[in-house]
Design a protein around this motif. Sequence first.
Motif, PDB file in Angstrom:
ATOM      1  N   ALA A  14       0.843  -1.192   0.000  1.00 47.90           N
ATOM      2  CA  ALA A  14       0.000   0.000   0.000  1.00 47.90           C
ATOM      3  C   ALA A  14       0.875   1.238   0.000  1.00 47.90           C
ATOM      4  N   TYR A  15       0.488   2.204  -0.804  1.00 47.26           N
ATOM      5  CA  TYR A  15       1.231   3.460  -0.909  1.00 47.26           C
ATOM      6  C   TYR A  15       0.271   4.640  -0.775  1.00 47.26           C
ATOM      7  N   GLY A  16       0.860   5.791  -0.520  1.00 47.49           N
ATOM      8  CA  GLY A  16       0.088   7.016  -0.622  1.00 47.49           C
ATOM      9  C   GLY A  16      -0.308   7.678   0.674  1.00 47.49           C
ATOM     10  N   GLY A  17       0.026   7.083   1.786  1.00 44.30           N
ATOM     11  CA  GLY A  17      -0.305   7.708   3.058  1.00 44.30           C
ATOM     12  C   GLY A  17       0.518   8.961   3.285  1.00 44.30           C
ATOM     13  N   GLY A  18       0.119   9.708   4.278  1.00 44.69           N
ATOM     14  CA  GLY A  18       0.842  10.922   4.602  1.00 44.69           C
ATOM     15  C   GLY A  18       0.057  11.793   5.542  1.00 44.69           C
ATOM     16  N   GLY A  36      -9.110  17.590   3.825  1.00 45.68           N
ATOM     17  CA  GLY A  36      -8.277  17.322   2.665  1.00 45.68           C
ATOM     18  C   GLY A  36      -8.531  15.954   2.063  1.00 45.68           C
ATOM     19  N   SER A  37      -7.745  15.633   1.039  1.00 44.64           N
ATOM     20  CA  SER A  37      -7.907  14.381   0.303  1.00 44.64           C
ATOM     21  C   SER A  37      -6.571  13.660   0.162  1.00 44.64           C
ATOM     22  N   LEU A  38      -6.673  12.357   0.050  1.00 47.36           N
ATOM     23  CA  LEU A  38      -5.528  11.503  -0.261  1.00 47.36           C
ATOM     24  C   LEU A  38      -6.011  10.368  -1.140  1.00 47.36           C
ATOM     25  N   ARG A  39      -5.115   9.852  -1.947  1.00 45.87           N
ATOM     26  CA  ARG A  39      -5.422   8.659  -2.722  1.00 45.87           C
ATOM     27  C   ARG A  39      -4.390   7.604  -2.391  1.00 45.87           C
ATOM     28  N   GLN A  48       2.015  -4.664   3.987  1.00 52.00           N
ATOM     29  CA  GLN A  48       2.258  -3.689   5.039  1.00 52.00           C
ATOM     30  C   GLN A  48       1.410  -2.469   4.762  1.00 52.00           C
ATOM     31  N   GLY A  49       1.064  -1.773   5.784  1.00 49.54           N
ATOM     32  CA  GLY A  49       0.155  -0.661   5.635  1.00 49.54           C
ATOM     33  C   GLY A  49       0.855   0.647   5.343  1.00 49.54           C
ATOM     34  N   THR A  50       0.025   1.652   5.176  1.00 52.45           N
ATOM     35  CA  THR A  50       0.516   3.000   4.967  1.00 52.45           C
ATOM     36  C   THR A  50      -0.212   3.914   5.949  1.00 52.45           C
TER      37      THR A  50
END
Length: 126
Positions: free
Chosen positions: A5-9, A15-18, A118-120
Amino acid sequence: VQLQAYGGGLVQPGGSLRLSCLASGFRLNFPAIGWFRQVPGKEREGVSCLSSLNDITYDADSVRGRFTIFRDNDKSIVYLQMNSLKPEDMAIYFCGADWAISRAPIYDTTSQYEYWGQGTLVTVSS
């Protein structure tokens, strides 16, 4: 099969995240794909799950209308578009995949998924 999984932050409330999910060395063409999240001290919970067997999408009540799961079959990626993020959405997000052999009507629990990565981490804070 190893998922990633990618893209966390870090994102501000509203707000938005993908998030993106890929399978290492495999095409991500599993019939059941799901996004789950977990915070310390709590069980992993289903967020948005997609079953291509019956074209059913499950969204948890807490994210319905804000999160969308969708897949790009050409790129073999599954996404989780998260909009209007709230502090309570902060968690580690995981993607899961399964061959859906049991032909369950819906795949929204962790026990139904065989493959995980693994998670993000998603942090929602001002």
